[in-house]
Design an enzyme around this catalytic site. Structure first.
Site, PDB file in Angstrom:
ATOM      1  N   ASP A  71       0.878  -1.168   0.000  1.00 19.88           N
ATOM      2  CA  ASP A  71       0.000   0.000   0.000  1.00 19.88           C
ATOM      3  C   ASP A  71       0.918   1.222   0.000  1.00 19.88           C
ATOM      4  OD1 ASP A  71      -1.542   2.199   0.764  1.00 19.88           O
ATOM      5  OD2 ASP A  71      -2.768   1.064   2.175  1.00 19.88           O
ATOM      6  N   VAL A  72       0.893   1.999  -1.074  1.00 18.53           N
ATOM      7  CA  VAL A  72       1.851   3.109  -1.196  1.00 18.53           C
ATOM      8  C   VAL A  72       1.637   4.203  -0.147  1.00 18.53           C
ATOM      9  CG1 VAL A  72       2.306   2.767  -3.656  1.00 18.53           C
ATOM     10  CG2 VAL A  72       0.473   4.349  -2.937  1.00 18.53           C
ATOM     11  N   ASN A  98       2.566   5.778  -9.929  1.00 17.41           N
ATOM     12  CA  ASN A  98       1.318   5.695 -10.698  1.00 17.41           C
ATOM     13  C   ASN A  98       0.063   5.408  -9.860  1.00 17.41           C
ATOM     14  OD1 ASN A  98      -0.403   4.895 -13.209  1.00 17.41           O
ATOM     15  ND2 ASN A  98      -0.395   3.043 -11.939  1.00 17.41           N
ATOM     16  N   TYR A 171      -9.611  14.473  -5.297  1.00 14.65           N
ATOM     17  CA  TYR A 171      -8.738  14.008  -6.382  1.00 14.65           C
ATOM     18  C   TYR A 171      -7.996  15.171  -7.030  1.00 14.65           C
ATOM     19  CZ  TYR A 171      -7.541  11.436 -10.721  1.00 14.65           C
ATOM     20  OH  TYR A 171      -6.883  10.852 -11.786  1.00 14.65           O
ATOM     21  N   LYS A 175      -3.940  15.944  -7.151  1.00 18.25           N
ATOM     22  CA  LYS A 175      -3.196  16.077  -8.417  1.00 18.25           C
ATOM     23  C   LYS A 175      -2.583  17.481  -8.529  1.00 18.25           C
ATOM     24  CE  LYS A 175      -4.143  11.896 -10.002  1.00 18.25           C
ATOM     25  NZ  LYS A 175      -3.109  10.843 -10.070  1.00 18.25           N
TER      26      LYS A 175
HETATM   27  P1  NAD Z   1      -6.594   1.769 -12.277  1.00 16.06           P
HETATM   28  O1  NAD Z   1      -7.669   1.743 -11.256  1.00 16.06           O
HETATM   29  O2  NAD Z   1      -6.555   0.695 -13.297  1.00 16.06           O
HETATM   30  O3  NAD Z   1      -5.157   1.818 -11.599  1.00 16.06           O
HETATM   31  C1  NAD Z   1      -4.893   2.268 -10.313  1.00 16.06           C
HETATM   32  C2  NAD Z   1      -3.965   1.273  -9.670  1.00 16.06           C
HETATM   33  O4  NAD Z   1      -3.550   1.758  -8.399  1.00 16.06           O
HETATM   34  C3  NAD Z   1      -4.664  -0.080  -9.431  1.00 16.06           C
HETATM   35  O5  NAD Z   1      -3.808  -1.118  -9.872  1.00 16.06           O
HETATM   36  C4  NAD Z   1      -4.841  -0.119  -7.934  1.00 16.06           C
HETATM   37  O6  NAD Z   1      -4.825  -1.439  -7.383  1.00 16.06           O
HETATM   38  C5  NAD Z   1      -3.632   0.674  -7.489  1.00 16.06           C
HETATM   39  N1  NAD Z   1      -3.779   1.180  -6.124  1.00 16.06           N
HETATM   40  C6  NAD Z   1      -4.853   1.773  -5.568  1.00 16.06           C
HETATM   41  N2  NAD Z   1      -4.598   2.072  -4.283  1.00 16.06           N
HETATM   42  C7  NAD Z   1      -3.332   1.672  -4.033  1.00 16.06           C
HETATM   43  C8  NAD Z   1      -2.487   1.721  -2.909  1.00 16.06           C
HETATM   44  N3  NAD Z   1      -2.908   2.246  -1.744  1.00 16.06           N
HETATM   45  N4  NAD Z   1      -1.227   1.224  -3.015  1.00 16.06           N
HETATM   46  C9  NAD Z   1      -0.793   0.685  -4.175  1.00 16.06           C
HETATM   47  N5  NAD Z   1      -1.550   0.610  -5.277  1.00 16.06           N
HETATM   48  C10 NAD Z   1      -2.799   1.108  -5.204  1.00 16.06           C
HETATM   49  O7  NAD Z   1      -6.716   3.203 -12.966  1.00 16.06           O
HETATM   50  P2  NAD Z   1      -5.685   3.987 -13.926  1.00 16.06           P
HETATM   51  O8  NAD Z   1      -6.528   4.826 -14.773  1.00 16.06           O
HETATM   52  O9  NAD Z   1      -4.731   3.051 -14.551  1.00 16.06           O
HETATM   53  O10 NAD Z   1      -4.952   4.938 -12.887  1.00 16.06           O
HETATM   54  C11 NAD Z   1      -3.534   5.023 -12.785  1.00 16.06           C
HETATM   55  C12 NAD Z   1      -3.131   6.451 -12.477  1.00 16.06           C
HETATM   56  O11 NAD Z   1      -3.479   7.271 -13.589  1.00 16.06           O
HETATM   57  C13 NAD Z   1      -3.831   7.066 -11.266  1.00 16.06           C
HETATM   58  O12 NAD Z   1      -2.897   7.846 -10.535  1.00 16.06           O
HETATM   59  C14 NAD Z   1      -4.870   7.957 -11.893  1.00 16.06           C
HETATM   60  O13 NAD Z   1      -5.223   9.039 -11.057  1.00 16.06           O
HETATM   61  C15 NAD Z   1      -4.145   8.407 -13.134  1.00 16.06           C
HETATM   62  N6  NAD Z   1      -5.008   8.937 -14.175  1.00 16.06           N
HETATM   63  C16 NAD Z   1      -5.888   8.155 -14.828  1.00 16.06           C
HETATM   64  C17 NAD Z   1      -6.683   8.701 -15.830  1.00 16.06           C
HETATM   65  C18 NAD Z   1      -7.673   7.900 -16.629  1.00 16.06           C
HETATM   66  O14 NAD Z   1      -8.436   8.487 -17.396  1.00 16.06           O
HETATM   67  N7  NAD Z   1      -7.708   6.576 -16.505  1.00 16.06           N
HETATM   68  C19 NAD Z   1      -6.562  10.050 -16.152  1.00 16.06           C
HETATM   69  C20 NAD Z   1      -5.660  10.831 -15.448  1.00 16.06           C
HETATM   70  C21 NAD Z   1      -4.882  10.264 -14.474  1.00 16.06           C
END
Ligand code: NAD
Length: 273
Positions: A71-72, A98, A171, A175
């Site tokens: 857990d980060v 990420n 959120y 960010k």
């Molecule tokens: P996702 O839900 O597939 O990925 C998020 C990952 O973070 C998952 O694997 C989850 O298990 C992991 N996670 C959650 N809590 C955690 C914790 N406490 N410790 C370790 N891991 C944890 O969604 P995504 O879209 O791939 O998101 C990845 C990143 O990209 C995030 O930071 C998100 O804010 C960012 N992001 C996504 C989008 C989008 O449109 N999908 C847009 C902008 C930014």
């Protein structure tokens, strides 16, 4: 030194947080294909992380992979993750910060737990991992035959580091905070040759926003926000991350790279000049 694509990260080790799904998964694979060793961090889905690690091993002649549950937002778990990577691969060269979550609510109904959990994972988690990475970069010292930089940190931010987001204040605040974390670290550690940047994705088709892209109406509404007229794919981010971690981008530090199909060009003004 110019290196052929697919060999740009040989002899380097990368930690990808939240690497078992979505954007993190695509980045882990893209970086693995460049020859790096990759620690795939996961929070709960061990089977998915194992699959990513197996794919990396299969796609690379030189890199290796491991998985690690952490857990980060927890200091001891982050420290254990870095110790495991260093134990197996010798050091860490690249951090992909990420992992992230959403817990949405109208602001007047947002609980302290919803606020705190998003800040803990999306902002404090990136602080804990960045600090562990910088400590390791400084301990290890330069390896001129491996990279021009002492180390590279890439924060996965969002267009919401600059676009306000009603209903998602926790959120957007996290960010927005990443901008100052990233730029201040770039400023503080540039003289050590540590590069710190962010990738700010727009709408990328992953589990985090499935409720938006899984309906025709949701997808049509989304297209009004994207001049390039398609939803992004995780691989759109993976390729940029691999390049940003490589020496091809050696003069880039302290910057957010928006990968958003033009979302930050305020498309609502297209017909409204
Ligand atoms: P996702 O839900 O597939 O990925 C998020 C990952 O973070 C998952 O694997 C989850 O298990 C992991 N996670 C959650 N809590 C955690 C914790 N406490 N410790 C370790 N891991 C944890 O969604 P995504 O879209 O791939 O998101 C990845 C990143 O990209 C995030 O930071 C998100 O804010 C960012 N992001 C996504 C989008 C989008 O449109 N999908 C847009 C902008 C930014």
């Amino acid at each position: 030194m110019y290196q052929k694509p697919n060999q740009r990260l040989i002899n380097q080790t990368c930690i990808v947080t939240g690497g078992s799904s979505g954007i993190g998964l695509a980045i882990a694979k893209a970086i693995g294909q460049e020859g790096a060793n990759v620690l795939v961090n996961y929070y709960s889905d061990r089977a998915a992380a194992e699959e990513v690690a197996a794919e990396i091993e299969a796609s690379s002649d030189c890199g290796s992979s491991m998985i690690f549950k952490a857990d980060v937002s927890k200091e001891n778990q982050v420290e254990a993750m870095f110790a495991a990577a260093i134990d197996k691969f010798g050091t860490v060269d690249i951090l992909i910060n990420n992992a992230g979550i959403q817990q949405d609510a109208p602001f007047h109904e947002m609980t302290l737990d919803q606020w705190q959990r998003v800040i803990d994972v999306n902002l404090t988690g990136q602080f804990l991992c960045a600090r562990a990475a910088i400590r390791e970069f400084l301990r290890r010292g330069m390896q001129p035959n491996i990279s021009s930089a002492l180390g590279k940190i890439i924060h996965i931010s969002s267009v919401h580091e600059i676009i306000p987001w009603a209903g998602h204040v926790n959120y957007a605040t996290a960010k927005g905070g990443l901008v100052m974390l990233m730029q201040s670290l770039a400023q503080e550690y540039g003289r050590h040759k540590i590069r710190v940047n962010s990738i700010a994705p727009g709408a990328i088709q992953t589990p985090i926003n499935e409720s938006v892209w899984s309906t025709t109406k949701g997808l049509n509404d989304l297209m009004k926000l994207i001049p390039y007229n398609r939803i992004g794919q995780p691989s759109d981010i993976g390729g940029v991350a691999a390049w940003l971690a490589s020496d091809e981008s050696d003069y880039i530090t302290g910057t957010s790279i928006f990968v958003d199909g033009g979302m930050t060009c305020y498309p609502g003004f297209t017909e409204n000049g």
